[in-house]
Scaffold this motif. Structure first.
Motif, PDB file in Angstrom:
ATOM      1  N   SER A 302       0.740  -1.185   0.013  1.00  0.00           N
ATOM      2  CA  SER A 302       0.017  -0.015   0.007  1.00  0.00           C
ATOM      3  C   SER A 302       0.895   1.199  -0.129  1.00  0.00           C
ATOM      4  O   SER A 302       1.872   1.124   0.658  1.00  0.00           O
ATOM      5  N   THR A 304       1.341   3.947   1.436  1.00  0.00           N
ATOM      6  CA  THR A 304       0.869   4.745   2.849  1.00  0.00           C
ATOM      7  C   THR A 304       2.147   4.245   3.828  1.00  0.00           C
ATOM      8  O   THR A 304       2.397   2.937   3.927  1.00  0.00           O
ATOM      9  N   THR A 306       2.020   3.314   7.779  1.00  0.00           N
ATOM     10  CA  THR A 306       1.056   2.993   8.669  1.00  0.00           C
ATOM     11  C   THR A 306       1.708   2.491  10.001  1.00  0.00           C
ATOM     12  O   THR A 306       2.721   1.786   9.994  1.00  0.00           O
ATOM     13  N   TYR A 307       0.863   2.812  10.949  1.00  0.00           N
ATOM     14  CA  TYR A 307       0.926   1.710  12.159  1.00  0.00           C
ATOM     15  C   TYR A 307      -0.202   0.850  12.131  1.00  0.00           C
ATOM     16  O   TYR A 307      -1.509   1.261  11.830  1.00  0.00           O
ATOM     17  N   TRP A 308      -0.166  -0.443  12.534  1.00  0.00           N
ATOM     18  CA  TRP A 308      -1.182  -1.234  12.530  1.00  0.00           C
ATOM     19  C   TRP A 308      -1.709  -1.272  14.058  1.00  0.00           C
ATOM     20  O   TRP A 308      -1.262  -1.610  15.013  1.00  0.00           O
ATOM     21  N   SER A 327       1.032   7.445  17.455  1.00  0.00           N
ATOM     22  CA  SER A 327       0.716   7.681  15.830  1.00  0.00           C
ATOM     23  C   SER A 327       0.576   9.036  15.810  1.00  0.00           C
ATOM     24  O   SER A 327       1.072   9.604  14.940  1.00  0.00           O
ATOM     25  N   PHE A 337       2.338  11.628   6.030  1.00  0.00           N
ATOM     26  CA  PHE A 337       1.638  10.568   6.929  1.00  0.00           C
ATOM     27  C   PHE A 337       0.370  11.583   7.433  1.00  0.00           C
ATOM     28  O   PHE A 337       0.628  12.484   7.903  1.00  0.00           O
ATOM     29  N   ASP A 341      -3.937   7.352   7.173  1.00  0.00           N
ATOM     30  CA  ASP A 341      -3.039   6.313   6.766  1.00  0.00           C
ATOM     31  C   ASP A 341      -3.024   5.032   7.672  1.00  0.00           C
ATOM     32  O   ASP A 341      -2.698   3.917   7.480  1.00  0.00           O
ATOM     33  N   LEU A 342      -3.580   5.302   9.030  1.00  0.00           N
ATOM     34  CA  LEU A 342      -3.603   4.305  10.208  1.00  0.00           C
ATOM     35  C   LEU A 342      -4.385   3.056   9.570  1.00  0.00           C
ATOM     36  O   LEU A 342      -5.369   3.156   9.230  1.00  0.00           O
ATOM     37  N   SER A 343      -3.896   2.087  10.191  1.00  0.00           N
ATOM     38  CA  SER A 343      -4.910   0.596   9.891  1.00  0.00           C
ATOM     39  C   SER A 343      -5.200  -0.005  11.119  1.00  0.00           C
ATOM     40  O   SER A 343      -4.411   0.190  12.231  1.00  0.00           O
ATOM     41  N   GLU A 370       4.955   0.358   9.298  1.00  0.00           N
ATOM     42  CA  GLU A 370       4.968  -0.019   7.849  1.00  0.00           C
ATOM     43  C   GLU A 370       5.490   1.222   7.239  1.00  0.00           C
ATOM     44  O   GLU A 370       5.063   2.423   7.305  1.00  0.00           O
ATOM     45  N   LYS A 377       0.945   8.672   1.219  1.00  0.00           N
ATOM     46  CA  LYS A 377      -0.647   8.724   1.405  1.00  0.00           C
ATOM     47  C   LYS A 377      -1.388   8.691   0.037  1.00  0.00           C
ATOM     48  O   LYS A 377      -2.149   9.465  -0.490  1.00  0.00           O
TER      49      LYS A 377
END
Ligand SMILES: [Zn+2]
Length: 517
Positions: A302, A304, A306-308, A327, A337, A341-343, A370, A377
């Motif tokens: 992806s 972006t 991200t933090y999971w 985050s 960021f 974009d957060l998952s 990630e 973005k």
């Protein structure tokens, strides 16, 4: 046609055939990988009135990881490719890479300086089209971060007085799994925060290693803030969790075919040596005290960063708030960021984070971080991932970590906000908002007076920021959960300074302030 012209044409064809006859695809070097190579077409085209050019069309496939013997339903990945082609100078090559998510990959003529293919050279996903100017070219999914390169960096980092290195175990193929411990050893460890970071569980995720390298470099740059961070924190860093996979140019598995990212809750007989080494070391280090932060560095397809984030339902509301604070601090002042974009996912014990959650609960924020391979973005027309912007991200990440841990330095001073009339405020412990500490004061009244006391170590101008606490859930805009600039303060000498402001400057939540020299 005159005899002279026929002679020149034959000479041209002879020279061209002689010079251009050998095209080879090779993967006989460290971290290299390629599957099958098929020549589809080969055509001479007249490039100028007196010259011809050979146009070659190839279909290649990326090499698959070995079949996974533990999680047998998982299909092997074939994401990573990194190969050398020889005999390409002056030829036009069309290369169709069938089974990897190729968008503007990289090439290099010396295997050191890598450049992204231009958009016009990779208009369609997976299809490269270029006339090469040197005889040998290296093509890869991302700028490689190899074992021998890490060896070199380890040697350099080891020269720092803040760094100690050790081997915490061996991979399946007997490679050392190395850890570095970074801290200021002249300061007692008892009250230090403790941060664990590991990387390259998935070997193809080269951007994540650059991100981690720049983070280590920043930590060792000798700046006032980095030195304060090392005086107050111990960093345990394992750059390569899966050295066999990195060396062998695999995509997502260890040499055994096992995806060790999801190997943390298996019975002993099915647990890979890499995971055993990590678990053993973590158990040892957290016998008496859990880590404050646990970062698992990855890269994703992806477009972006991200933090999971683990859901509150699968962990706790407090854990959710803590993850959102980290985050928010990383998104703060980072144009690459955004909250979108957060998952989000449920914590699961097969992952390192789930294993840590079961062990340490709310004490340790354990999270996957990630970086993308391509752009940020989800914006193809925006900035593409480069070593320069991964370096900016790493600098930003380190400030986020230090703010999250509450570490101040003479260059970056955190302070608590006090209120002048407590009757206008309510003390809350509300995990649906993003703030520092266990509780905060909120008000719905305008212009309530607040203050903060701060010790300025020397004369100078300090920028003043207030933490604007907002909703932790469904956070989508850049107006909340950030450091908001509210002005500057200039002092002529070392002093204790009393900053005065109002509730409006902090969204009605009295929490933290930041002063940056
Ligand atoms: Zn990964």
């Amino acid at each position: 046609m005159t005899t002279r012209k026929i002679f020149l044409l034959l000479l041209n064809i002879f020279c061209s055939s002689f010079l251009f006859s050998q095209v080879h695809f090779l993967s006989d070097f460290e971290s290299a990988s390629i599957g099958s190579v098929k020549l589809l077409d080969s055509v001479w085209i007249k490039s100028t009135p007196t010259d011809s050019m050979l146009t070659l069309s190839y279909e290649i496939s990326s090499r698959f990881d070995p079949q996974n013997p533990v999680d047998t339903s998982l299909s092997p990945s074939a994401r990573w490719y990194y190969f050398r082609i020889t005999g390409v100078k002056g030829k036009q090559l069309f290369i169709n890479i069938r089974n990897s998510e190729t968008i503007r990959p990289f090439y290099s003529y010396d295997n050191k300086n890598f450049k992204r293919f231009e958009y016009v050279e990779n208009i369609n996903k997976g299809q490269i089209n270029k006339i090469f100017t040197q005889d040998t070219v290296y093509i890869c999914h991302f700028i490689p971060y190899t074992c021998s390169y890490l060896d070199k960096r380890f040697e350099e980092w080891s020269e720092s007085k803040y760094v100690k290195t050790e081997v915490i175990g061996q991979s399946q193929q007997g490679r050392d799994i190395r850890m570095m411990t970074l801290t200021d050893r002249s300061v007692d460890d008892a009250n230090k925060k403790r941060v664990w970071i590991h990387g390259r569980v998935h070997p193809s995720e080269h951007p994540s290693s650059w991100h981690l390298e720049f983070l280590i470099d920043k930590l060792l740059d000798g700046s006032v803030h980095s030195r304060a961070l090392l005086a107050n924190t111990i960093f345990y860093i394992v750059p390569f969790t899966n050295p066999d996979g990195v060396y062998g140019g695999l995509s997502r598995s260890a040499s055994t075919g096992v995806n060790i990212e999801i190997n943390w809750n298996r019975p002993d007989s099915l647990t890979m040596p890499e995971v055993k080494a990590l678990r053993g070391k973590i158990e040892n280090l957290t016998k008496e005290k859990p880590f404050d932060l646990f970062l698992n560095m990855h890269s994703q397809i992806s477009g972006t960063i991200t933090y999971w984030i683990h859901t509150a339902e699968s962990t706790s509301e407090l854990m959710f708030r803590k993850q959102m604070l980290l985050s928010a601090l990383t998104i703060n002042d980072n144009p690459l960021f955004s909250p979108a974009d957060l998952s989000f996912s449920d914590v699961a014990p097969r992952y390192a984070e789930g294993w840590v959650w079961n062990r340490s609960g709310n004490s340790t924020v354990a999270i996957t971080f990630e970086t993308p391979y391509t752009y940020y973005k989800n914006d193809k027309s925006g900035e593409w991932v480069s070593l320069d912007n991964l370096k900016s991200l790493a600098n930003n990440s380190l400030f986020a970590i230090s703010d999250y841990l509450g570490i101040s330095s003479d260059a970056r001073i955190l302070a608590d906000v006090k209120v002048s009339r407590p009757s206008g405020w309510k003390k809350v412990n509300d995990d649906s908002m993003v703030y520092f500490g266990n509780e905060c004061l909120i008000t719905n009244k305008q212009k309530q007076r607040v203050r903060a006391k701060v010790k300025f170590p020397e004369a100078g101008t300090y920028k003043v920021y207030t933490w604007v606490a907002g909703a932790a859930y469904n956070w989508s805009d850049n107006l909340i959960n950030r450091w908001k600039f509210v002005g500057s303060v200039t002092v002529s000498k070392k002093c204790t300074y009393k900053w005065k402001g109002t509730s409006d400057q902090m969204n009605g939540v009295a929490n933290k302030m930041l002063f940056i020299k």
